[in-house]
Each structure stands twice: as structure tokens, then as C-alpha cells.
Design a protein around this motif. Sequence first.
Motif, short mmCIF file in Angstrom:
data_model
loop_
_atom_site.label_atom_id
_atom_site.label_comp_id
_atom_site.label_asym_id
_atom_site.label_seq_id
_atom_site.Cartn_x
_atom_site.Cartn_y
_atom_site.Cartn_z
N THR A 1 0.95 -1.45 -0.05
CA THR A 1 -0.14 0.01 -0.04
C THR A 1 0.88 1.26 -0.03
OG1 THR A 1 -1.71 -1.17 1.10
CG2 THR A 1 -1.77 1.30 1.26
N VAL A 2 1.94 1.33 0.51
CA VAL A 2 3.08 2.22 0.81
C VAL A 2 3.47 2.62 -0.55
CG1 VAL A 2 5.12 3.27 1.94
CG2 VAL A 2 3.44 1.90 3.14
N TYR A 3 4.01 1.60 -1.23
CA TYR A 3 4.60 1.75 -2.56
C TYR A 3 3.65 2.21 -3.54
CZ TYR A 3 6.85 0.00 -6.70
OH TYR A 3 7.36 -0.13 -8.04
N VAL A 4 2.32 1.61 -3.55
CA VAL A 4 1.48 2.34 -4.54
C VAL A 4 1.06 3.66 -4.08
CG1 VAL A 4 -0.93 1.95 -5.55
CG2 VAL A 4 0.36 -0.16 -4.79
N SER A 5 0.90 4.06 -3.05
CA SER A 5 0.72 5.45 -2.63
C SER A 5 1.77 6.38 -2.94
CB SER A 5 0.11 5.49 -1.15
OG SER A 5 -0.64 4.83 -0.72
N ILE A 6 2.95 6.05 -2.76
CA ILE A 6 3.96 7.19 -3.30
C ILE A 6 4.02 6.88 -4.67
CG2 ILE A 6 6.72 7.10 -3.09
CD1 ILE A 6 6.34 6.02 -0.16
N LEU A 7 4.19 5.74 -5.30
CA LEU A 7 4.37 5.61 -6.93
C LEU A 7 3.40 6.60 -7.50
CD1 LEU A 7 5.92 4.53 -9.10
CD2 LEU A 7 4.43 2.56 -9.28
N THR A 8 2.07 6.35 -7.16
CA THR A 8 1.00 7.16 -7.78
C THR A 8 1.12 8.50 -7.53
OG1 THR A 8 -0.59 6.56 -6.06
CG2 THR A 8 -0.64 5.18 -7.88
N SER A 9 1.26 9.11 -6.22
CA SER A 9 1.42 10.42 -5.83
C SER A 9 2.61 11.05 -6.51
CB SER A 9 1.67 10.47 -4.44
OG SER A 9 0.46 10.11 -3.70
N VAL A 10 3.82 10.60 -6.48
CA VAL A 10 4.87 11.08 -7.30
C VAL A 10 4.70 10.95 -8.69
CG1 VAL A 10 7.26 10.40 -7.94
CG2 VAL A 10 6.49 10.46 -5.55
N GLY A 11 3.92 9.94 -9.32
CA GLY A 11 3.89 9.85 -10.96
C GLY A 11 2.71 10.91 -11.26
N LEU A 12 1.87 11.03 -10.59
CA LEU A 12 0.89 12.29 -11.06
C LEU A 12 1.68 13.64 -10.80
CD1 LEU A 12 -2.57 11.14 -9.19
CD2 LEU A 12 -1.89 11.36 -11.54
N SER A 13 2.49 13.91 -9.93
CA SER A 13 3.20 15.04 -9.85
C SER A 13 4.30 15.28 -11.01
CB SER A 13 3.83 15.20 -8.54
OG SER A 13 3.04 15.13 -7.58
N VAL A 14 4.71 14.05 -11.23
CA VAL A 14 5.78 14.14 -12.33
C VAL A 14 5.00 14.37 -13.71
CG1 VAL A 14 7.37 12.90 -13.82
CG2 VAL A 14 7.40 12.74 -11.33
N MET A 15 3.76 13.79 -13.92
CA MET A 15 3.22 14.04 -15.16
C MET A 15 2.79 15.35 -15.26
SD MET A 15 3.02 11.37 -16.95
CE MET A 15 1.79 12.01 -18.08
N GLU A 16 2.43 16.08 -14.27
CA GLU A 16 2.06 17.57 -14.21
C GLU A 16 3.18 18.27 -14.76
OE1 GLU A 16 -0.57 20.31 -11.49
OE2 GLU A 16 1.18 19.35 -10.67
N LYS A 17 4.50 17.99 -14.39
CA LYS A 17 5.52 18.91 -14.98
C LYS A 17 5.98 18.36 -16.37
CE LYS A 17 6.09 20.46 -10.64
NZ LYS A 17 5.80 21.81 -10.48
N ILE A 18 5.91 17.25 -16.66
CA ILE A 18 6.42 16.80 -17.93
C ILE A 18 5.30 17.15 -19.27
CG2 ILE A 18 8.24 15.29 -17.09
CD1 ILE A 18 6.64 13.02 -18.04
N TYR A 19 4.14 16.81 -18.90
CA TYR A 19 2.85 16.99 -19.78
C TYR A 19 1.71 17.57 -19.32
CZ TYR A 19 0.26 15.58 -23.97
OH TYR A 19 -0.35 15.54 -25.15
N PRO A 20 1.81 18.97 -19.13
CA PRO A 20 0.69 19.70 -18.41
C PRO A 20 -0.46 19.78 -19.28
CG PRO A 20 2.59 21.32 -19.28
CD PRO A 20 3.19 19.74 -19.37
N MET A 21 -1.68 19.48 -18.69
CA MET A 21 -2.77 19.63 -19.56
C MET A 21 -3.63 20.54 -18.97
SD MET A 21 -3.85 15.54 -19.96
CE MET A 21 -5.22 16.16 -21.17
#
Length: 286
Positions: free
Chosen positions: A83-103
Motif C-alpha cells: 500500500t505504501v509503495y502504490v501510494s508513493i508511486l501514484t502520488s509521485v507519478g501524478l506530480s511528475v506528469m504535471e511537470k512533463i505533460y501539463p494539461m
Amino acid sequence: MKKYTIRRIIFEYALITVASLILIIGVYFFKFPNHFSFGGVTGLAVVLSAVTSLSASTLNFVINMLLLVLGFVFLGKSFGIKTVYVSILTSVGLSVMEKIYPMSKPFTNEPVLELIFAIVLPALSSAILFNIGASGGGTDILAMILRKHTPINIGTALFLVDLSITIAACFIFDAQIGLCSICGLLAKSLVIDSAIENINLCKYFTIICDKPEPICEFIHKELMRSATIFKAEGTYAHQQKYVILTVMKRSQAVQLRNFIKMNQPMAFMMITNSSEIIGKGFRGLN
């Protein structure tokens, strides 16, 4: 056994990573731009982003990190590492996507089409995670805390939280987004249940034949499965028959069906769908 355990751990975390990426794609590209808010941390982030200066991705990261802290405080060692792994991965992933592919706007002008993807992709991700004993974090952490420390009905509590978020979206955004969010809330659990059932779907064979040896040999050597065999008697002609019981994955079932039709066309087959097979080679007893 040690090598098997290591391979299994690697496989599970690879699957968790893929499921998390599917969740990130569904949420970032389809849920956030359309302001769909049908529950969960991502839905809450969408609602709060409309009344604050923070983006949905940033709010999702902050809320998930706060929930992780609560999980460690209230659950301690029982707090699952997956659960910790999924929470961190999805949270960081969404933040990274916001930087590299803003919508700044949705992909298309078809909100219903995008709603389908916003429901199906996260639901598929949740089904994969649930199927291997993991969770998507977020409100699942609240469920774990409630289960441990209160007598509250968890399913009802989480549904009421999701419903509150969806109702809030109806007032904050326009009627179209509100109605889409309500549809998403109603469809989400149905899609998850259907995805889990299809992931686990197996074929249960009951084969009545005169010569069981060739069939059993094919099952053992070609399909790497096992079977149970016992003697029976036909009620019409009172001839001795053999009944073979076996269970396998769908792709293997096609091979077995074709083999029997070609080599013993007079054999009688009953093939049943089953998504709950528990035992060695399928799902563990735990």
C-alpha cells in the motif's frame, strides 16, 4: 523455495507498478482535466483544486502523504508495504506528469467517452491490485484504520465519503460534470468487480469418456496441469465410463477442448466458468 519466493516478489511488484501506471494514466489524462469527482483521494483532490490555488496532482500528493502518516501512526507494522509503495508511486507519478505533460483542457470534446476511460482504467488498476493482495492507498488506508479501531461498517462509511465528494462536485462544478461524477460513482464498483472476475476466470472441465489415459497425459505433459479421475456408469446402457475433473486457464482450455474433439469425438464435455479456484497452482488458501 527461496528462488521461487524472490521471483514471485519481483513479479508481484512488477504487476503493482504496471497497475499504478494504468491508474496514473486514467486519473491524470481523463479524470483531472474533466473534473470528474466520484470519490477517493483523486476525487477529493479535484474538488479541492476548484476552491484552492493548488492543482489536483499537488493536492493528491499532499493528501496521500498525510494518509500514509496516519497509517503508520494508527496501524504500525500491520500497515502493508504494498500500500505504501502504490501510494508513493501514484502520488509521485501524478506530480511528475504535471511537470512533463501539463494539461489545460481535456483530450476531446466528448465527456462521456472520457468518463468511460476515467472509470475503466482506474477500475482495472484496482482489480489488479486487489487480486494480488495490494490496494491503491488513499481511502483504503482510512478503511484499514476504521477496521482496526472502530466498529463502523467500512463499506458504508467509504461509500458515504465517496458520495459526499460526488455531491460536492455537483455544487462546485456544472451539472454535466456533476451528473458524470454520479455515473462514475455508480459504475466504479461494478467495473472493478467485473474486472476481478475476468482476471481470475478459469475453465472447469467435467469430461465423460471411455479412454481417459490419452486425455490425462495431454493434461499432464502439454498443459502442465493435473486432474481427478473416477469410474462411473451410464444410466441408459449401463456401460462403464470414466469422469475426468480438471481446471485450467482459458488459453489452456481451448487446447484441451480441441484435443478432445479431435482424438475422442464421442467424449462428453461440460465446460463451466469459475473465478474462485483455490488451491495449488491457482489461488493460495490464505
